[in-house]
Design a protein around this motif. Structure first.
Motif, PDB file in Angstrom:
ATOM      1  N   ILE A 129     -10.841 -55.545 -54.036  1.00 48.60           N
ATOM      2  CA  ILE A 129     -10.550 -56.364 -55.207  1.00 48.60           C
ATOM      3  C   ILE A 129      -9.920 -55.505 -56.295  1.00 48.60           C
ATOM      4  O   ILE A 129      -8.928 -55.908 -56.922  1.00 48.60           O
ATOM      5  N   LEU A 130     -10.465 -54.327 -56.512  1.00 50.17           N
ATOM      6  CA  LEU A 130      -9.916 -53.424 -57.524  1.00 50.17           C
ATOM      7  C   LEU A 130      -8.475 -53.035 -57.196  1.00 50.17           C
ATOM      8  O   LEU A 130      -7.606 -53.021 -58.080  1.00 50.17           O
ATOM      9  N   PHE A 131      -8.192 -52.759 -55.935  1.00 51.40           N
ATOM     10  CA  PHE A 131      -6.827 -52.450 -55.524  1.00 51.40           C
ATOM     11  C   PHE A 131      -5.924 -53.656 -55.756  1.00 51.40           C
ATOM     12  O   PHE A 131      -4.812 -53.521 -56.299  1.00 51.40           O
ATOM     13  N   GLY A 132      -6.372 -54.841 -55.358  1.00 55.04           N
ATOM     14  CA  GLY A 132      -5.571 -56.045 -55.545  1.00 55.04           C
ATOM     15  C   GLY A 132      -5.278 -56.320 -57.008  1.00 55.04           C
ATOM     16  O   GLY A 132      -4.153 -56.681 -57.375  1.00 55.04           O
ATOM     17  N   VAL A 133      -6.277 -56.133 -57.868  1.00 54.78           N
ATOM     18  CA  VAL A 133      -6.073 -56.355 -59.299  1.00 54.78           C
ATOM     19  C   VAL A 133      -5.121 -55.304 -59.866  1.00 54.78           C
ATOM     20  O   VAL A 133      -4.228 -55.634 -60.658  1.00 54.78           O
ATOM     21  N   PHE A 134      -5.284 -54.057 -59.461  1.00 56.93           N
ATOM     22  CA  PHE A 134      -4.392 -52.994 -59.942  1.00 56.93           C
ATOM     23  C   PHE A 134      -2.945 -53.283 -59.571  1.00 56.93           C
ATOM     24  O   PHE A 134      -2.056 -53.280 -60.420  1.00 56.93           O
TER      25      PHE A 134
END
Length: 171
Positions: free
Chosen positions: A142-147
């Protein structure tokens, strides 16, 4: 003469990075950053998945379990992340919501852990993974996708604003 010097300095300024180049850099940096943090999570036993699982199907030897294998794995994950960023650029760059990136991260998680799981022998089947591993992995995806999503969508919005400003100024 001062006029010529100003034109010369203006011509020598760096041109802004192309949108695609920014997408590539975003994917590379996002992948390297997230896999580096994921490695720390592995070291501190938040997850049982080592970044070198990406090497397992294609590389033989014990060197991949050492520091060299870890560094190469992190860089390789960064390179694979470029593809994920390009897919986001092609399909979802118009979405302005942070939720689009979060959903994209969840989709990537499901793709890796359910569809591509048989390719990676170092990742147990989803049902056999510890809860800590699943939660940590979902959070990293999720953090990668948001970044990636927010960076690309923000730049898309900036490009649109510049185009609209130029259209207003020219009319």
């Amino acid at each position: 003469m001062a006029d010529n010097q100003n034109k010369s300095e203006h011509d020598q300024r760096e041109k802004p990075m192309s949108f695609i180049a920014m997408v590539v850099w975003t994917g590379l940096i996002g992948g390297i950053l997230m896999s580096s943090i994921a490695y720390l999570a592995y070291v501190f036993n938040f997850t049982e998945i080592h970044p070198n699982v990406i090497l397992d199907p294609w590389v033989n030897g014990n060197w991949k379990k050492g520091w060299l294998g870890t560094v190469i794995s992190i860089i390789l994950i960064g390179i694979v992340s470029i593809g994920a960023a390009l897919i986001y650029y092609a399909a979802l760059r118009k979405f302005k919501s942070i939720w689009a990136g979060a959903v994209y991260g969840i989709i990537l998680f499901l793709l890796v852990f359910f569809v591509l799981n048989p390719i990676f022998p170092g990742i147990s089947s989803f049902g056999e993974l510890k809860r800590d591993t699943v939660i940590t992995s979902v959070c990293f995806y999720i953090l990668f996708g948001v970044f990636v999503g927010y960076s690309i969508s923000y730049e898309e919005n900036e490009v649109q604003n510049r185009v609209e400003d130029q259209a207003e100024n020219s009319s």
